[in-house]
Design a protein around this motif. Structure first.
Motif, PDB file in Angstrom:
ATOM      1  N   THR A  80      -4.527   6.585   8.951  1.00  0.00           N
ATOM      2  CA  THR A  80      -3.277   7.354   8.985  1.00  0.00           C
ATOM      3  C   THR A  80      -2.983   7.834  10.411  1.00  0.00           C
ATOM      4  OG1 THR A  80      -4.671   9.127   8.161  1.00  0.00           O
ATOM      5  CG2 THR A  80      -3.131   8.158   6.599  1.00  0.00           C
TER       6      THR A  80
ATOM      7  N   LEU B 117      -9.131   8.098  11.013  1.00  0.00           N
ATOM      8  CA  LEU B 117      -8.671   7.399   9.806  1.00  0.00           C
ATOM      9  C   LEU B 117      -7.383   6.643  10.135  1.00  0.00           C
ATOM     10  CD1 LEU B 117      -9.317   9.924   6.890  1.00  0.00           C
ATOM     11  CD2 LEU B 117     -10.806   8.119   7.787  1.00  0.00           C
TER      12      LEU B 117
ATOM     13  N   ASP C 120     -10.317   2.496   7.393  1.00  0.00           N
ATOM     14  CA  ASP C 120      -9.519   2.700   6.190  1.00  0.00           C
ATOM     15  C   ASP C 120     -10.416   3.300   5.106  1.00  0.00           C
ATOM     16  OD1 ASP C 120      -7.950   2.683   3.988  1.00  0.00           O
ATOM     17  OD2 ASP C 120      -7.488   0.536   4.034  1.00  0.00           O
TER      18      ASP C 120
ATOM     19  N   ARG D 128       0.850  -1.197   0.000  1.00  0.00           N
ATOM     20  CA  ARG D 128       0.000   0.000   0.000  1.00  0.00           C
ATOM     21  C   ARG D 128       0.875   1.232   0.000  1.00  0.00           C
ATOM     22  NH1 ARG D 128      -5.548  -0.138   2.107  1.00  0.00           N
ATOM     23  NH2 ARG D 128      -6.076  -2.338   2.208  1.00  0.00           N
TER      24      ARG D 128
ATOM     25  N   ARG E 262     -12.401  12.403   9.674  1.00  0.00           N
ATOM     26  CA  ARG E 262     -11.192  12.686   8.885  1.00  0.00           C
ATOM     27  C   ARG E 262     -10.027  13.065   9.801  1.00  0.00           C
ATOM     28  NH1 ARG E 262      -8.957  17.245   5.862  1.00  0.00           N
ATOM     29  NH2 ARG E 262      -7.858  16.333   4.086  1.00  0.00           N
TER      30      ARG E 262
ATOM     31  N   THR F 199      -3.481  -3.430   6.788  1.00  0.00           N
ATOM     32  CA  THR F 199      -3.268  -2.071   6.273  1.00  0.00           C
ATOM     33  C   THR F 199      -2.060  -1.408   6.928  1.00  0.00           C
ATOM     34  OG1 THR F 199      -5.646  -1.881   6.158  1.00  0.00           O
ATOM     35  CG2 THR F 199      -4.420   0.127   5.820  1.00  0.00           C
TER      36      THR F 199
ATOM     37  N   ILE G  62      -7.261  12.659   0.996  1.00  0.00           N
ATOM     38  CA  ILE G  62      -8.343  11.996   1.744  1.00  0.00           C
ATOM     39  C   ILE G  62      -8.106  12.237   3.237  1.00  0.00           C
ATOM     40  CG2 ILE G  62      -9.448   9.782   2.260  1.00  0.00           C
ATOM     41  CD1 ILE G  62      -8.524   8.854  -0.544  1.00  0.00           C
ATOM     42  N   ALA G  63      -6.932  11.807   3.707  1.00  0.00           N
ATOM     43  CA  ALA G  63      -6.566  12.061   5.110  1.00  0.00           C
ATOM     44  C   ALA G  63      -5.926  13.451   5.201  1.00  0.00           C
ATOM     45  CB  ALA G  63      -5.580  10.991   5.560  1.00  0.00           C
TER      46      ALA G  63
ATOM     47  N   LEU H 210      -9.935   3.770   2.145  1.00  0.00           N
ATOM     48  CA  LEU H 210      -9.774   3.188   0.805  1.00  0.00           C
ATOM     49  C   LEU H 210     -10.275   1.749   0.729  1.00  0.00           C
ATOM     50  CD1 LEU H 210      -6.256   4.611  -0.158  1.00  0.00           C
ATOM     51  CD2 LEU H 210      -8.529   5.495  -0.723  1.00  0.00           C
TER      52      LEU H 210
ATOM     53  N   TYR I 139      -3.355   8.122   0.206  1.00  0.00           N
ATOM     54  CA  TYR I 139      -4.259   8.735   1.183  1.00  0.00           C
ATOM     55  C   TYR I 139      -4.231  10.258   1.106  1.00  0.00           C
ATOM     56  CZ  TYR I 139      -4.790   4.074   3.013  1.00  0.00           C
ATOM     57  OH  TYR I 139      -5.081   2.749   3.130  1.00  0.00           O
ATOM     58  N   ARG I 140      -3.331  10.784   0.252  1.00  0.00           N
ATOM     59  CA  ARG I 140      -3.249  12.239   0.148  1.00  0.00           C
ATOM     60  C   ARG I 140      -4.541  12.774  -0.466  1.00  0.00           C
ATOM     61  NH1 ARG I 140       0.733  15.607   1.237  1.00  0.00           N
ATOM     62  NH2 ARG I 140       2.437  14.126   1.035  1.00  0.00           N
TER      63      ARG I 140
END
Ligand code: UDP
Length: 414
Positions: free
Chosen positions: A399, A397, A203, A10, A393, A57, A18-19, A205, A15-16
């Motif tokens: 991240t 998440l 996650d 992954r 967010r 993940t 999004i997170a 995604l 994730y840029r």
């Protein structure tokens, strides 16, 4: 060493956008300090359950930022898993006696895995009670000093049977740190170098949470004979008394008096070996009678797409829990900009800021009042949905979770 688990690669960059950017940047900054660090996650199973899902993940994301992360599964056999299942229940407060012989079995398998532990790591993260005795057993033999060892507790052990916790405690205390989901879950008598809190996360995604078009959502509804042109409320949960499925039907009935055409959808996975799930399904079915606007949708396999669609299609999601560990379904629905009306228990109040992301309730009547209020006010629904999405967010998440582990590594390195 015991077996390692293969994971699909992954990329953090995926994730840029999004997170939050700050999370991605801080992960990169911290990871640069731990470049090449050897990190091992240990648990009891490669499939099934939230821990395995999360490791699938977290481990590749750690690798993507230059950490030498591995995931390994301890070896066991039926007699071991039978004991750990009981042990798990006793730690969650169930009144199950555990014999000395069973504790010996637990220790024997931990010893077997400790004996196979043949590498050095900078950080070892032991997930849940199954492998929790290994570190101490190694230290007793003059091994296992290398690296920092972290015990990660994913379950709520606040009401643990005293005997079970007293047995486990010295093994936990042989770690350098212990991690719990919430402050409330930290045992007051635990004496360990460092206690950290890491909340669960979703996650964005995954198939369960990734974007779905309105058309795809409507298709899933039609496939299940739910009318996409009439309002829907939903609860996504195992059929379990603590999730109050009968109460959900009662809420729907009360709300329907004010919102004609309302439909209730309850989505659940049902394991074949879960007699309680079938019992509560039957009770709910009976309680709902032959109402054509109540849909009980059960699957025996992964139904992520269905869960995703109904969490999006619902105007309001219910989670009428009377008791809850964390309640990941709440974060999942909030992420999809759907306000959630939920029981004020367990991890739910951490996720829902009352009156901002949804409503916290204690009774059926209160739940019905809040659900009706939201259904009758599309503006409030939209506003809350947006606030809810931003809350998830920033705080829930995956991240943020990777970041929490890196921050802990840093604290343990000082
Ligand atoms: N879930 C699912 N399909 C279902 C019902 C639930 O995939 O039909 C998932 C749900 O999306 C969530 C998890 O199972 O990710 C349940 O976690 P939660 O913490 O809400 O409750 P638990 O079942 O662990 O008590």
């Amino acid at each position: 060493m015991f077996d390692s688990v293969d994971v699909e690669p992954r990329q953090l960059e995926a994730y840029r956008g999004i997170a939050p950017d700050e999370q991605i940047e801080e992960i990169r900054t911290l990871a640069a300090q731990f470049g090449g660090a050897r990190v091992l996650h240990v648990n009891a199973t490669a499939f099934g359950g939230g821990v395995a899902e999360m490791l699938a993940t977290i481990v590749p994301l750690m690798r993507d930022v230059g950490i030498d992360a591995e995931w390994r599964v301890i070896e066991g056999a039926t007699e071991f898993y039978e004991v750990t299942k009981k042990f798990h229940n006793a730690l969650q407060g169930m009144d199950v006696p555990i014999s000395q012989q069973e504790l010996d079995t637990y220790l024997r398998y931990n010893k077997l895995n400790a004996d196979r532990f043949s590498r050095d790591y900078d950080f070892v993260i032991i997930h849940d009670p199954q492998p929790a005795a290994m570190r101490r057993l190694m230290l007793e033999e003059g091994r296992g000093q290398a690296g920092r060892w972290i015990w990660r507790c994913h379950i709520d052990i606040t009401d643990a049977q005293l005997g079970a916790w007293e047995f486990l405690r010295p093994y936990v205390e042989a770690h350098d740190a212990a991690v719990f989901t919430m402050q409330e879950y930290v045992k007051p008598d635990l004496s360990v170098g460092e206690v950290a809190l890491i909340a669960p996360a979703i996650d964005p995604l995954s198939a369960k949470n990734a974007e779905l078009s309105a058309e795809d959502v409507a298709t899933v509804l039609r496939e299940n004979r739910v009318d996409p042109d009439r309002p829907v409320i939903a609860q996504v949960s195992r059929f379990d008394p603590w999730k109050d499925p009968l109460g959900v039907v009662d809420v729907y009935r009360l709300v329907r008096e004010q919102v004609p055409g309302l439909q209730l959808v309850m989505v659940a996975t049902m394991a074949n070996d879960d007699p309680e799930g079938h019992l509560w399904y039957d009770r709910t079915r009976e309680h709902a009678g032959d109402d054509p606007n109540v849909f009980l949708l059960t699957s025996e396999q992964d139904n992520s797409q269905q869960v995703n669609a109904f969490q999006r299609a619902a105007s309001v999601v219910l989670q009428k829990s009377k008791r809850e560990g964390f309640g990941l379904v709440v974060a999942e629905a909030l992420w999809k900009r759907t306000p959630v009306v939920a029981g004020n228990v367990g991890g739910i109040p951490v996720q829902i800021r009352d009156g901002q992301d949804g409503y916290l309730i204690s009774t059926t009547e209160e739940a019905a009042e809040k659900v009706a209020r939201l259904l009758l006010s599309p503006n409030e629904q939209t506003q809350m949905g947006e606030s809810a999405h931003q809350h998830i967010r920033s705080d829930f998440l995956i991240t943020r979770k990777v970041l929490d582990y890196l921050r802990l590594f840093k604290r343990l390195s000082n």
